[in-house]
Design a protein around this motif. Structure first.
Motif, PDB file in Angstrom:
ATOM      1  N   GLY A   1       0.097 -11.664  -1.585  1.00 49.49           N
ATOM      2  CA  GLY A   1      -1.224 -11.897  -2.153  1.00 49.49           C
ATOM      3  C   GLY A   1      -2.253 -10.886  -1.692  1.00 49.49           C
ATOM      4  N   MET A   2      -2.009 -10.250  -0.564  1.00 49.59           N
ATOM      5  CA  MET A   2      -2.962  -9.252  -0.072  1.00 49.59           C
ATOM      6  C   MET A   2      -2.983  -7.999  -0.936  1.00 49.59           C
ATOM      7  SD  MET A   2      -2.704  -9.470   4.072  1.00 49.59           S
ATOM      8  CE  MET A   2      -0.997  -8.994   4.193  1.00 49.59           C
ATOM      9  N   TYR A   3      -1.990  -7.838  -1.794  1.00 49.76           N
ATOM     10  CA  TYR A   3      -1.863  -6.614  -2.585  1.00 49.76           C
ATOM     11  C   TYR A   3      -2.036  -6.852  -4.083  1.00 49.76           C
ATOM     12  CZ  TYR A   3       0.011  -5.402   1.903  1.00 49.76           C
ATOM     13  OH  TYR A   3       0.157  -5.232   3.249  1.00 49.76           O
ATOM     14  N   VAL A   4      -2.678  -7.945  -4.461  1.00 52.13           N
ATOM     15  CA  VAL A   4      -2.868  -8.253  -5.878  1.00 52.13           C
ATOM     16  C   VAL A   4      -3.742  -7.195  -6.552  1.00 52.13           C
ATOM     17  CG1 VAL A   4      -3.894  -9.901  -7.481  1.00 52.13           C
ATOM     18  CG2 VAL A   4      -2.478 -10.714  -5.617  1.00 52.13           C
ATOM     19  N   GLU A   5      -4.694  -6.652  -5.842  1.00 51.66           N
ATOM     20  CA  GLU A   5      -5.601  -5.661  -6.429  1.00 51.66           C
ATOM     21  C   GLU A   5      -4.923  -4.329  -6.729  1.00 51.66           C
ATOM     22  OE1 GLU A   5      -8.793  -5.939  -7.442  1.00 51.66           O
ATOM     23  OE2 GLU A   5      -8.536  -8.068  -7.058  1.00 51.66           O
ATOM     24  N   ASN A   6      -3.965  -3.927  -5.893  1.00 55.63           N
ATOM     25  CA  ASN A   6      -3.321  -2.625  -6.066  1.00 55.63           C
ATOM     26  C   ASN A   6      -1.857  -2.708  -5.633  1.00 55.63           C
ATOM     27  OD1 ASN A   6      -3.037   0.085  -6.655  1.00 55.63           O
ATOM     28  ND2 ASN A   6      -3.937   0.778  -4.748  1.00 55.63           N
TER      29      ASN A   6
END
Length: 79
Positions: A50-55
């Motif tokens: 979930g920490m990498y949903v943006e990129n």
């Protein structure tokens, strides 16, 4: 468990366009639902992806697919 980091995120525009075509956010949402509803044993891993949903990068996408396969393989097991 797979080691994920921000270094695995795409840096070039071509890579970002390729990753934008994948349903990463939708798959992540499905994992969140499964974690809350039935499968708390993958909560930590879901939090990490979930920490990498943006990129998200390809390594992040492979991790999401791995957790989906895990859920598919354990659907008949009870807690």
């Amino acid at each position: 468990m797979v080691k994920l980091s921000a270094e695995d995120s795409p840096t070039s525009d071509d890579e970002k366009v390729d990753m934008a075509k994948l349903p990463y956010a939708s798959a992540f949402g499905s994992l969140i639902y499964a974690t809350v509803a039935t499968c708390p044993d993958i909560a930590f891993e879901v939090g990490v992806v979930g920490m990498y949903v943006e990129n998200p990068g390809k390594k992040h996408w492979k991790a999401v697919k791995r957790y989906m396969r895990y859920l598919k393989g354990t659907k008949d097991l009870c807690i």
